[in-house]
Design a protein around this motif. Structure first.
Motif, PDB file in Angstrom:
ATOM      1  N   ARG A  46     -11.586-103.895  49.706  1.00 31.55           N
ATOM      2  CA  ARG A  46     -11.450-103.539  51.122  1.00 31.55           C
ATOM      3  C   ARG A  46     -12.762-103.084  51.719  1.00 31.55           C
ATOM      4  NH1 ARG A  46      -6.584 -99.562  52.137  1.00 31.55           N
ATOM      5  NH2 ARG A  46      -7.390 -99.923  54.251  1.00 31.55           N
ATOM      6  N   ASN A  47     -13.636-102.397  50.946  1.00 33.28           N
ATOM      7  CA  ASN A  47     -14.908-101.882  51.459  1.00 33.28           C
ATOM      8  C   ASN A  47     -16.047-102.891  51.353  1.00 33.28           C
ATOM      9  OD1 ASN A  47     -13.726 -99.423  52.060  1.00 33.28           O
ATOM     10  ND2 ASN A  47     -14.267 -98.507  50.079  1.00 33.28           N
ATOM     11  N   THR A  48     -15.856-103.951  50.658  1.00 34.16           N
ATOM     12  CA  THR A  48     -16.912-104.949  50.489  1.00 34.16           C
ATOM     13  C   THR A  48     -16.805-105.995  51.593  1.00 34.16           C
ATOM     14  OG1 THR A  48     -16.918-104.633  48.097  1.00 34.16           O
ATOM     15  CG2 THR A  48     -17.925-106.653  48.955  1.00 34.16           C
ATOM     16  N   GLY A  49     -17.922-106.161  52.294  1.00 31.87           N
ATOM     17  CA  GLY A  49     -17.961-107.144  53.357  1.00 31.87           C
ATOM     18  C   GLY A  49     -18.419-108.491  52.852  1.00 31.87           C
ATOM     19  N   PRO A  50     -18.801-109.363  53.771  1.00 37.39           N
ATOM     20  CA  PRO A  50     -19.200-110.712  53.367  1.00 37.39           C
ATOM     21  C   PRO A  50     -20.633-110.746  52.825  1.00 37.39           C
ATOM     22  CG  PRO A  50     -19.359-110.481  55.730  1.00 37.39           C
ATOM     23  CD  PRO A  50     -18.767-109.197  55.226  1.00 37.39           C
ATOM     24  N   LYS A  51     -20.918-111.780  52.059  1.00 38.36           N
ATOM     25  CA  LYS A  51     -22.290-112.060  51.654  1.00 38.36           C
ATOM     26  C   LYS A  51     -22.900-113.004  52.677  1.00 38.36           C
ATOM     27  CE  LYS A  51     -22.223-111.409  46.644  1.00 38.36           C
ATOM     28  NZ  LYS A  51     -22.487-112.027  45.327  1.00 38.36           N
ATOM     29  N   ILE A  52     -24.095-112.690  53.095  1.00 39.32           N
ATOM     30  CA  ILE A  52     -24.783-113.520  54.089  1.00 39.32           C
ATOM     31  C   ILE A  52     -26.102-114.007  53.520  1.00 39.32           C
ATOM     32  CG2 ILE A  52     -23.710-112.371  56.064  1.00 39.32           C
ATOM     33  CD1 ILE A  52     -26.344-110.814  56.429  1.00 39.32           C
ATOM     34  N   THR A  53     -26.580-115.094  54.082  1.00 39.26           N
ATOM     35  CA  THR A  53     -27.860-115.677  53.682  1.00 39.26           C
ATOM     36  C   THR A  53     -28.826-115.559  54.845  1.00 39.26           C
ATOM     37  OG1 THR A  53     -26.759-117.230  52.195  1.00 39.26           O
ATOM     38  CG2 THR A  53     -29.018-117.746  52.852  1.00 39.26           C
ATOM     39  N   LEU A  54     -29.986-114.991  54.563  1.00 42.75           N
ATOM     40  CA  LEU A  54     -31.023-114.790  55.578  1.00 42.75           C
ATOM     41  C   LEU A  54     -32.216-115.674  55.254  1.00 42.75           C
ATOM     42  CD1 LEU A  54     -30.839-110.889  55.821  1.00 42.75           C
ATOM     43  CD2 LEU A  54     -29.602-112.582  57.194  1.00 42.75           C
ATOM     44  N   LEU A  55     -32.639-116.483  56.206  1.00 34.87           N
ATOM     45  CA  LEU A  55     -33.778-117.390  56.025  1.00 34.87           C
ATOM     46  C   LEU A  55     -35.002-116.761  56.677  1.00 34.87           C
ATOM     47  CD1 LEU A  55     -32.012-120.784  56.858  1.00 34.87           C
ATOM     48  CD2 LEU A  55     -32.245-119.644  54.643  1.00 34.87           C
ATOM     49  N   THR A 141     -21.353-111.520  69.734  1.00 29.91           N
ATOM     50  CA  THR A 141     -20.089-111.468  70.489  1.00 29.91           C
ATOM     51  C   THR A 141     -19.425-112.832  70.571  1.00 29.91           C
ATOM     52  OG1 THR A 141     -21.312-111.781  72.565  1.00 29.91           O
ATOM     53  CG2 THR A 141     -20.868-109.514  71.876  1.00 29.91           C
ATOM     54  N   GLY A 142     -20.006-113.829  69.898  1.00 33.55           N
ATOM     55  CA  GLY A 142     -19.429-115.163  69.953  1.00 33.55           C
ATOM     56  C   GLY A 142     -18.136-115.261  69.166  1.00 33.55           C
ATOM     57  N   GLU A 143     -17.422-116.334  69.400  1.00 32.30           N
ATOM     58  CA  GLU A 143     -16.143-116.528  68.714  1.00 32.30           C
ATOM     59  C   GLU A 143     -16.328-117.086  67.308  1.00 32.30           C
ATOM     60  OE1 GLU A 143     -13.691-118.965  71.123  1.00 32.30           O
ATOM     61  OE2 GLU A 143     -13.546-117.502  72.774  1.00 32.30           O
ATOM     62  N   ALA A 144     -17.349-117.909  67.092  1.00 35.52           N
ATOM     63  CA  ALA A 144     -17.542-118.557  65.789  1.00 35.52           C
ATOM     64  C   ALA A 144     -18.131-117.572  64.790  1.00 35.52           C
ATOM     65  CB  ALA A 144     -18.452-119.764  65.939  1.00 35.52           C
ATOM     66  N   VAL A 145     -17.613-117.616  63.547  1.00 34.82           N
ATOM     67  CA  VAL A 145     -18.123-116.785  62.457  1.00 34.82           C
ATOM     68  C   VAL A 145     -19.249-117.539  61.764  1.00 34.82           C
ATOM     69  CG1 VAL A 145     -17.534-115.612  60.306  1.00 34.82           C
ATOM     70  CG2 VAL A 145     -15.863-115.709  62.161  1.00 34.82           C
ATOM     71  N   LYS A 146     -20.289-116.800  61.324  1.00 32.59           N
ATOM     72  CA  LYS A 146     -21.464-117.409  60.716  1.00 32.59           C
ATOM     73  C   LYS A 146     -21.952-116.530  59.576  1.00 32.59           C
ATOM     74  CE  LYS A 146     -25.972-119.338  62.090  1.00 32.59           C
ATOM     75  NZ  LYS A 146     -26.938-119.461  63.216  1.00 32.59           N
ATOM     76  N   ASP A 147     -22.507-117.168  58.516  1.00 30.33           N
ATOM     77  CA  ASP A 147     -23.019-116.401  57.385  1.00 30.33           C
ATOM     78  C   ASP A 147     -24.442-116.787  56.999  1.00 30.33           C
ATOM     79  OD1 ASP A 147     -22.536-118.880  56.372  1.00 30.33           O
ATOM     80  OD2 ASP A 147     -21.219-118.245  54.743  1.00 30.33           O
ATOM     81  N   VAL A 148     -25.092-117.675  57.764  1.00 32.08           N
ATOM     82  CA  VAL A 148     -26.495-118.059  57.532  1.00 32.08           C
ATOM     83  C   VAL A 148     -27.259-117.815  58.838  1.00 32.08           C
ATOM     84  CG1 VAL A 148     -28.089-119.878  56.886  1.00 32.08           C
ATOM     85  CG2 VAL A 148     -25.830-119.791  55.833  1.00 32.08           C
ATOM     86  N   PHE A 149     -28.356-117.034  58.727  1.00 40.58           N
ATOM     87  CA  PHE A 149     -29.079-116.619  59.925  1.00 40.58           C
ATOM     88  C   PHE A 149     -30.578-116.770  59.713  1.00 40.58           C
ATOM     89  CE2 PHE A 149     -25.164-114.201  59.632  1.00 40.58           C
ATOM     90  CZ  PHE A 149     -24.611-114.354  60.891  1.00 40.58           C
TER      91      PHE A 149
END
Length: 553
Positions: A46-55, A141-149
Motif C-alpha cells: 500500500r505504501n509503495t508507489g510506482p517505479k518510474i524511468t527518468l531519461l 494534471t493530465g488524464e493519461a498516466v506516464k512512467d517515463v519522463f
C-alpha cells in the motif's frame, strides 16, 4: 499350540492426561508471525508507489540509494538504479516512488535536477552544497498516466498550480536568449522564457514563453513582440538616447511586447503564435495597410542613410526610409554610367493625422500627389553630426530646381524629385569657393603689398626726421624769445613816434604799419602757443585724437 494361540492377551487400560499449556503456545507464534508478515506486506504494498524511468543527459550528482525525489521539498521517492541508455545518448535512472506520488505521474509532469545555480534569476540551490543534488518535479494534471519522463537541467517556469498563458514566438533574429530570461511589458517583468531553440532549416528562432496571471490579460491579438537586448543606444537628430532595461534584462536580454486594445482586438488562447521582431524600432516602423511608397534618385552619396532613417516634412516625422539602395532587376549594372542611387521611402498617413480623424489611403495619395505637382522634392540631410547618420527631408521651397528622372514610375512606385542639399551640398560649395580662391594671383598681390609697405616705411622715416628737426628748432631759446623781442621793438617804435605829429603822413604810415604788425602778432600767438604745447603740430593734424591701443583678443 492352539491353546497358546487362543490364550487371551491381557488388555491395558488407557489413561488420559492434561496437555501442557506451553506446548500449545508454540504453535501460536508462527501464526502471529505469519499474520504480522502479511500485514507488513500489505502495508508495504500500500505504501509503495510506482517505479518510474527518468531519461537524463548525464548522471552528474546522482547516486543510487542517496539521491531522493522531492516535490515541494518533501521526499516522495529515491533513485534505485542507474544505467546507460541503449542509444548511448544519455543515462536511464530508475526511481522508486511512494504511494503518495502515484496520482502525480501524468503526461504533463515535469522533472528537473536541483543543484547550485547562478543565473539571471539569482543564486539558487545553495542547500544542495551539503545535502547533494536531488530530483524535483511538478505534478501533472493530465488524464493519461506516464512512467517515463525526460529530466530537464533547469526548473520549469510555470510553478505548481500557477495560471497564465503560454505563447509561441517565431522570428529571424541574430541572437538567441536563454531559458529563464524575462518577458517585459513597459519594463515590468510579467513572464519568462520557457524554451528557446534555433531551427536550421529556415534559420528561425523559436521561443515558448509563459505569462503569469493576471498579466496574461495584457496579451491581445494585435500585440507585438521584439527583442530587448540589454543596453540600447539610439542616435537621432535630437541627440543620443541611452535606454537601460531592468537588471535581469540587462544581464541576459529580454523579450518585450506592447498592447493596444482596439475595438477589433481580442484576448488570445493558449499556445497562440506571434512574430518576434529584432528591435523596438523595427516594430515602430512596421507598415500598415495605408502606407504610401515612393522612390527618389540621388546623385550625391547615400553614406549614412540607413533603413529606418526618418523622413521629415518641416520637422514632422512622416515616414521612414524603406530600402537603401532600391534597384530594379539589373538596374545596378548601370550605376557607373547613370550615377543615380534609387532610395525607396514610406509615408505613414497615421503620423500626419495629428488630433484628426482617420482618412482613407486614397485621400492621402491625392494629397501627396498635389504636393508633388506643387514642387515637393526630397533632400538628403544630416540627422546627427556626431554619428554621421542621414535622413530624408521633404521640402517645397519656391524657386527650387529639382532634378527629375526621365520616367515617373520606378519599381512600381511614383518617383519624387530630388535636390542637392544638406552638409554635402555645403561642402561642395565650400570646395568651389576654395577653388576660386586658389586661382587668385596671391603671389603678385603679396609682392605689391610688400613694396607698398617698404615705401610707407621710408615715408615714416622721413616724417620722423622732419619732426625731430622741427622739435629742435622750436626748442631753441632764440625761437622762444621772438615774441618778446617783437614786443620790445614795438615799444621802442612807439617812443620814437611820440615826437611825430599825428597829422603828418609819416605818422599815419607808421600807425598803419604798427596796426598791421599788431594784428599779425595776434594771429601768430595761437600758433606759438600750439608749438609750445605740441611741437609736431606743423606735421600732424592736432584735431584728430591719438588712437587708443586695443587689448589683445
Amino acid at each position: 499350540m492352539n491353546d497358546k494361540a487362543n490364550k487371551a492377551v491381557p488388555v491395558k487400560t488407557a489413561r488420559t492426561r492434561k496437555t501442557n499449556v506451553f506446548t500449545s503456545v508454540v504453535w501460536i507464534v508462527p501464526l502471529i508471525a505469519l499474520a504480522a508478515g502479511g500485514w507488513l506486506a500489505v502495508k508495504h504494498i500500500r505504501n509503495t508507489g510506482p517505479k518510474i524511468t527518468l531519461l537524463m543527459d548525464s548522471a552528474e550528482g546522482i547516486e543510487v540509494n542517496n539521491t531522493v525525489i522531492k516535490v515541494l521539498s518533501v521526499d516522495v521517492g529515491r533513485v534505485t538504479k542507474i544505467k546507460l541508455r541503449e542509444d548511448r545518448k544519455g543515462v536511464e535512472v530508475t526511481a522508486q516512488l511512494n504511494a503518495d506520488a502515484k496520482e502525480m505521474m501524468r503526461s504533463d509532469t515535469q522533472f528537473w535536477v536541483v543543484k547550485p545555480r547562478i543565473d539571471q534569476s539569482g543564486v539558487t540551490g545553495l542547500g544542495t552544497l551539503l545535502s547533494g543534488s536531488y530530483i524535483a518535479f511538478t505534478p501533472g494534471t493530465g488524464e493519461a498516466v506516464k512512467d517515463v519522463f525526460e529530466v530537464q537541467d533547469i526548473p520549469p517556469i510555470a510553478a505548481i498550480g500557477q495560471s497564465g498563458v503560454r505563447l509561441k514566438l517565431v522570428g529571424k533574429n541574430d541572437k538567441i536568449l536563454g531559458v529563464g530570461s524575462p518577458v517585459l511589458y513597459e519594463n515590468f517583468m510579467v513572464g519568462q522564457i520557457e524554451s528557446a531553440r534555433f531551427e536550421p532549416s529556415d534559420q528561425t528562432v523559436h521561443y515558448t514563453i509563459f505569462i503569469q496571471s493576471p498579466n496574461d490579460k495584457l496579451i491581445r491579438s494585435d500585440s507585438r513582440f521584439w527583442l530587448d537586448s540589454g543596453l540600447s543606444v539610439e542616435t537621432s537628430g535630437s541627440g543620443i538616447q541611452l535606454n537601460s532595461p531592468p537588471l535581469p534584462a540587462l544581464l541576459s536580454g529580454a523579450i518585450s511586447f506592447d498592447s493596444n486594445p482596439k475595438a477589433d482586438s481580442r484576448q488570445v488562447e493558449n499556445e497562440a503564435q506571434f512574430t518576434l521582431y529584432g528591435s523596438r524600432s523595427e516594430v515602430v516602423n512596421l507598415p500598415d495597410e495605408r502606407s504610401l511608397y515612393y522612390t527618389a534618385f540621388f546623385k550625391q552619396s547615400v553614406r549614412g542613410l540607413a533603413v529606418g532613417a526618418p523622413v521629415e516634412y518641416k520637422g514632422i516625422n512622416v515616414g521612414v526610409v524603406s530600402d537603401v539602395p532600391y534597384f530594379e532587376r539589373n538596374a545596378s549594372l548601370k550605376l557607373f554610367s547613370d550615377g543615380m542611387v534609387p532610395v525607396r521611402i514610406r509615408i505613414e498617413p497615421s503620423r500626419l493625422e495629428i488630433n484628426a480623424e482617420t482618412q482613407s489611403k486614397a485621400h492621402w495619395e491625392q494629397q501627396f500627389q498635389t504636393a508633388l505637382n506643387r514642387g515637393l522634392s526630397a533632400v538628403i540631410a544630416s540627422n546627427n553630426l556626431l554619428t554621421g547618420s542621414k535622413m530624408i527631408e521633404l521640402t517645397d521651397h519656391a524657386g527650387a530646381s529639382p532634378k527629375l528622372k526621365p520616367y515617373g514610375v520606378y519599381g512600381g512606385h511614383t518617383v519624387i524629385a530630388t535636390q542637392n542639399g544638406g552638409l554635402d551640398d555645403l561642402q561642395a560649395q565650400l570646395g568651389d569657393l576654395l577653388a576660386k580662391f586658389n586661382k587668385l594671383p596671391l603671389e603678385q598681390t603679396v609682392a605689391g603689398l610688400n613694396g607698398s609697405l617698404a615705401e610707407l616705411k621710408n615715408t615714416l622715416k622721413s616724417a620722423d626726421t622732419t619732426l625731430r628737426s622741427v622739435n629742435t628748432l622750436v626748442s631753441r631759446p632764440q625761437t622762444q624769445n621772438i615774441p618778446n623781442e617783437l614786443n620790445q621793438t614795438l615799444k621802442e617804435l612807439r617812443q620814437t613816434l611820440q615826437g611825430v605829429s599825428p597829422q603828418s603822413p609819416v605818422y599815419r604810415d607808421v600807425q598803419n604799419t604798427l596796426n598791421s604788425l599788431d594784428k599779425t602778432l595776434q594771429d601768430v600767438q595761437p600758433l606759438v602757443n600750439t608749438l609750445k604745447e605740441k611741437p609736431n603740430a606743423l606735421i600732424f593734424n592736432s584735431r584728430i585724437q591719438d588712437p587708443i591701443p586695443k587689448g589683445s583678443r
